[in-house]
Design a protein around this motif. Sequence first.
Motif, PDB file in Angstrom:
ATOM      1  N   SER A 196     -12.718   0.212 -12.269  1.00 20.67           N
ATOM      2  CA  SER A 196     -12.699   1.427 -11.462  1.00 20.67           C
ATOM      3  C   SER A 196     -14.095   1.780 -10.989  1.00 20.67           C
ATOM      4  O   SER A 196     -15.091   1.437 -11.634  1.00 20.67           O
ATOM      5  CB  SER A 196     -12.118   2.597 -12.269  1.00 20.67           C
ATOM      6  OG  SER A 196     -12.921   2.879 -13.401  1.00 20.67           O
ATOM      7  N   ASP A 227      -0.755   2.307  -4.619  1.00 21.91           N
ATOM      8  CA  ASP A 227      -0.754   0.887  -4.251  1.00 21.91           C
ATOM      9  C   ASP A 227      -0.123   0.061  -5.363  1.00 21.91           C
ATOM     10  O   ASP A 227      -0.123   0.451  -6.535  1.00 21.91           O
ATOM     11  CB  ASP A 227      -2.176   0.388  -3.996  1.00 21.91           C
ATOM     12  CG  ASP A 227      -2.819   0.995  -2.773  1.00 21.91           C
ATOM     13  OD1 ASP A 227      -2.085   1.554  -1.935  1.00 21.91           O
ATOM     14  OD2 ASP A 227      -4.057   0.912  -2.653  1.00 21.91           O
ATOM     15  N   GLU A 280      -7.879  11.422  -5.158  1.00 23.54           N
ATOM     16  CA  GLU A 280      -9.051  11.156  -4.321  1.00 23.54           C
ATOM     17  C   GLU A 280     -10.287  11.826  -4.909  1.00 23.54           C
ATOM     18  O   GLU A 280     -10.190  12.923  -5.446  1.00 23.54           O
ATOM     19  CB  GLU A 280      -8.808  11.687  -2.902  1.00 23.54           C
ATOM     20  CG  GLU A 280      -7.719  10.953  -2.155  1.00 23.54           C
ATOM     21  CD  GLU A 280      -8.153   9.569  -1.688  1.00 23.54           C
ATOM     22  OE1 GLU A 280      -9.359   9.232  -1.828  1.00 23.54           O
ATOM     23  OE2 GLU A 280      -7.304   8.819  -1.201  1.00 23.54           O
ATOM     24  N   PRO A 281     -11.433  11.158  -4.870  1.00 21.81           N
ATOM     25  CA  PRO A 281     -11.709   9.890  -4.180  1.00 21.81           C
ATOM     26  C   PRO A 281     -11.629   8.656  -5.087  1.00 21.81           C
ATOM     27  O   PRO A 281     -12.291   7.656  -4.820  1.00 21.81           O
ATOM     28  CB  PRO A 281     -13.139  10.110  -3.692  1.00 21.81           C
ATOM     29  CG  PRO A 281     -13.775  10.907  -4.817  1.00 21.81           C
ATOM     30  CD  PRO A 281     -12.682  11.821  -5.324  1.00 21.81           C
ATOM     31  N   SER A 282     -10.840   8.699  -6.152  1.00 21.03           N
ATOM     32  CA  SER A 282     -10.787   7.579  -7.105  1.00 21.03           C
ATOM     33  C   SER A 282     -10.315   6.291  -6.427  1.00 21.03           C
ATOM     34  O   SER A 282      -9.414   6.308  -5.586  1.00 21.03           O
ATOM     35  CB  SER A 282      -9.835   7.916  -8.249  1.00 21.03           C
ATOM     36  OG  SER A 282     -10.284   9.029  -8.977  1.00 21.03           O
ATOM     37  N   TRP A 283     -10.911   5.181  -6.826  1.00 15.67           N
ATOM     38  CA  TRP A 283     -10.491   3.873  -6.347  1.00 15.67           C
ATOM     39  C   TRP A 283     -10.962   2.820  -7.340  1.00 15.67           C
ATOM     40  O   TRP A 283     -11.755   3.095  -8.232  1.00 15.67           O
ATOM     41  CB  TRP A 283     -11.032   3.564  -4.945  1.00 15.67           C
ATOM     42  CG  TRP A 283     -12.528   3.592  -4.836  1.00 15.67           C
ATOM     43  CD1 TRP A 283     -13.326   4.695  -4.710  1.00 15.67           C
ATOM     44  CD2 TRP A 283     -13.414   2.465  -4.848  1.00 15.67           C
ATOM     45  NE1 TRP A 283     -14.652   4.318  -4.648  1.00 15.67           N
ATOM     46  CE2 TRP A 283     -14.737   2.965  -4.714  1.00 15.67           C
ATOM     47  CE3 TRP A 283     -13.219   1.088  -4.942  1.00 15.67           C
ATOM     48  CZ2 TRP A 283     -15.843   2.125  -4.690  1.00 15.67           C
ATOM     49  CZ3 TRP A 283     -14.325   0.249  -4.907  1.00 15.67           C
ATOM     50  CH2 TRP A 283     -15.622   0.772  -4.787  1.00 15.67           C
ATOM     51  N   ARG A 329       0.817  -1.205   0.000  1.00 18.02           N
ATOM     52  CA  ARG A 329       0.000   0.000   0.000  1.00 18.02           C
ATOM     53  C   ARG A 329       0.863   1.273   0.000  1.00 18.02           C
ATOM     54  O   ARG A 329       1.933   1.321   0.615  1.00 18.02           O
ATOM     55  CB  ARG A 329      -0.893   0.035   1.243  1.00 18.02           C
ATOM     56  CG  ARG A 329      -1.858  -1.134   1.361  1.00 18.02           C
ATOM     57  CD  ARG A 329      -2.909  -1.097   0.282  1.00 18.02           C
ATOM     58  NE  ARG A 329      -3.960  -2.097   0.485  1.00 18.02           N
ATOM     59  CZ  ARG A 329      -4.943  -2.333  -0.361  1.00 18.02           C
ATOM     60  NH1 ARG A 329      -5.028  -1.621  -1.478  1.00 18.02           N
ATOM     61  NH2 ARG A 329      -5.851  -3.263  -0.120  1.00 18.02           N
ATOM     62  N   TYR A 340      -0.699   1.681  -9.295  1.00 20.43           N
ATOM     63  CA  TYR A 340      -1.834   2.530  -9.624  1.00 20.43           C
ATOM     64  C   TYR A 340      -1.401   3.993  -9.519  1.00 20.43           C
ATOM     65  O   TYR A 340      -0.865   4.432  -8.500  1.00 20.43           O
ATOM     66  CB  TYR A 340      -3.021   2.186  -8.725  1.00 20.43           C
ATOM     67  CG  TYR A 340      -3.317   0.711  -8.826  1.00 20.43           C
ATOM     68  CD1 TYR A 340      -4.045   0.199  -9.895  1.00 20.43           C
ATOM     69  CD2 TYR A 340      -2.764  -0.174  -7.911  1.00 20.43           C
ATOM     70  CE1 TYR A 340      -4.243  -1.159 -10.038  1.00 20.43           C
ATOM     71  CE2 TYR A 340      -2.960  -1.538  -8.049  1.00 20.43           C
ATOM     72  CZ  TYR A 340      -3.689  -2.033  -9.116  1.00 20.43           C
ATOM     73  OH  TYR A 340      -3.865  -3.383  -9.269  1.00 20.43           O
ATOM     74  N   ARG A 398      -5.908   2.060  -4.594  1.00 16.44           N
ATOM     75  CA  ARG A 398      -5.894   3.508  -4.743  1.00 16.44           C
ATOM     76  C   ARG A 398      -4.513   3.950  -5.194  1.00 16.44           C
ATOM     77  O   ARG A 398      -3.592   3.143  -5.316  1.00 16.44           O
ATOM     78  CB  ARG A 398      -6.278   4.183  -3.422  1.00 16.44           C
ATOM     79  CG  ARG A 398      -7.717   3.916  -2.979  1.00 16.44           C
ATOM     80  CD  ARG A 398      -8.050   4.646  -1.693  1.00 16.44           C
ATOM     81  NE  ARG A 398      -9.481   4.568  -1.374  1.00 16.44           N
ATOM     82  CZ  ARG A 398     -10.052   3.575  -0.703  1.00 16.44           C
ATOM     83  NH1 ARG A 398      -9.302   2.557  -0.284  1.00 16.44           N
ATOM     84  NH2 ARG A 398     -11.352   3.594  -0.455  1.00 16.44           N
ATOM     85  N   GLU A 399      -4.375   5.255  -5.421  1.00 16.37           N
ATOM     86  CA  GLU A 399      -3.106   5.855  -5.840  1.00 16.37           C
ATOM     87  C   GLU A 399      -1.929   5.324  -5.016  1.00 16.37           C
ATOM     88  O   GLU A 399      -1.972   5.294  -3.795  1.00 16.37           O
ATOM     89  CB  GLU A 399      -3.195   7.374  -5.668  1.00 16.37           C
ATOM     90  CG  GLU A 399      -1.903   8.117  -5.908  1.00 16.37           C
ATOM     91  CD  GLU A 399      -1.621   8.392  -7.375  1.00 16.37           C
ATOM     92  OE1 GLU A 399      -0.444   8.565  -7.727  1.00 16.37           O
ATOM     93  OE2 GLU A 399      -2.592   8.453  -8.155  1.00 16.37           O
ATOM     94  N   MET A 453      -4.571   8.684  -9.830  1.00 14.76           N
ATOM     95  CA  MET A 453      -5.900   8.376  -9.301  1.00 14.76           C
ATOM     96  C   MET A 453      -6.169   9.288  -8.107  1.00 14.76           C
ATOM     97  O   MET A 453      -6.153   8.843  -6.956  1.00 14.76           O
ATOM     98  CB  MET A 453      -6.007   6.897  -8.893  1.00 14.76           C
ATOM     99  CG  MET A 453      -5.967   5.931 -10.055  1.00 14.76           C
ATOM    100  SD  MET A 453      -6.044   4.189  -9.516  1.00 14.76           S
ATOM    101  CE  MET A 453      -7.672   4.105  -8.764  1.00 14.76           C
TER     102      MET A 453
END
Length: 274
Positions: free
Chosen positions: A229, A216, A191-194, A13, A186, A213-214, A189
């Motif tokens: 996504s 990881d 926030e709040p992208s996941w 992470r 990743y 998320r960004e 990306m």
Amino acid sequence: MSKELTLERCVVRGTHRHRGRTRSVDPVTTAAQQLHYGRIVLEKGDAPLRFPTEGLETGLIALRGQAEVRTRGSAFPMGPYDALYVPRDSEVEIRPSPEGCDFAEVAAPVEKSYPLQFVAWKDVQKDPGLHFKAGTPPTERTLNILIGKNVEAGRIVAGVTFPAPGNWMSWPPHEHSKMLEEAYLYIDMPEPSWGIQLVYTDPREPELVVVVREGDVVLMPRGYHPGVSAPGGSINFLWMMAAHREGVDRQFGVVNVQPEYAAGGSGLDPGRAK
């Protein structure tokens, strides 16, 4: 179920959060056999960073900011998504710009020494063999091969893929574990992208189903590895692979598609991508 496909051995992470040079994937701490991945994050005012590649061929991929990379008597100004292939047994110096810089460091052990090679992002964008679209909604994405057939190397292959928002990626599901192990980092990306990443050998009992998320990283030593996504964002990623046999297995696009979806091909051939 594969004992290699565990959270402890395959998921790291927030690899972008540490300043300086760090290593997140290697054969000691993860399920990797050949692949090494690390991050180089330098901020405003940081001194130049120096390190040896030792027995690892190394790909440096700029993700943010600007920097000058010096090695083997040459200097390379680098910005986002430029890539530099550095041979084993090299000394590297990274001089960050006033805005700082952020690099992904992809590496693998090799016996041979291959030539130093720079790949400009703007040149990749002009080459239909390196920059192309694959899939159609809801699997549409743009692939960019940074270190592939355009670079002479022993094991590593790398690039960046940008799926359309809310879409699936790496579809149809495929695997290539006899030739290449892989990891996804990743990127881009905010926030709040996941997204959700799957890695499995049995689709009915997937070994890994993880929210990403960004920053990881998910390692895929074996198994099919599609992802999706959340609506409103994209599961953008830098993919990095290391061939098991130096020079022999280093082939992009040679994959086994999950049998249920194999009729339409892999979608990874630039000449046939749709």
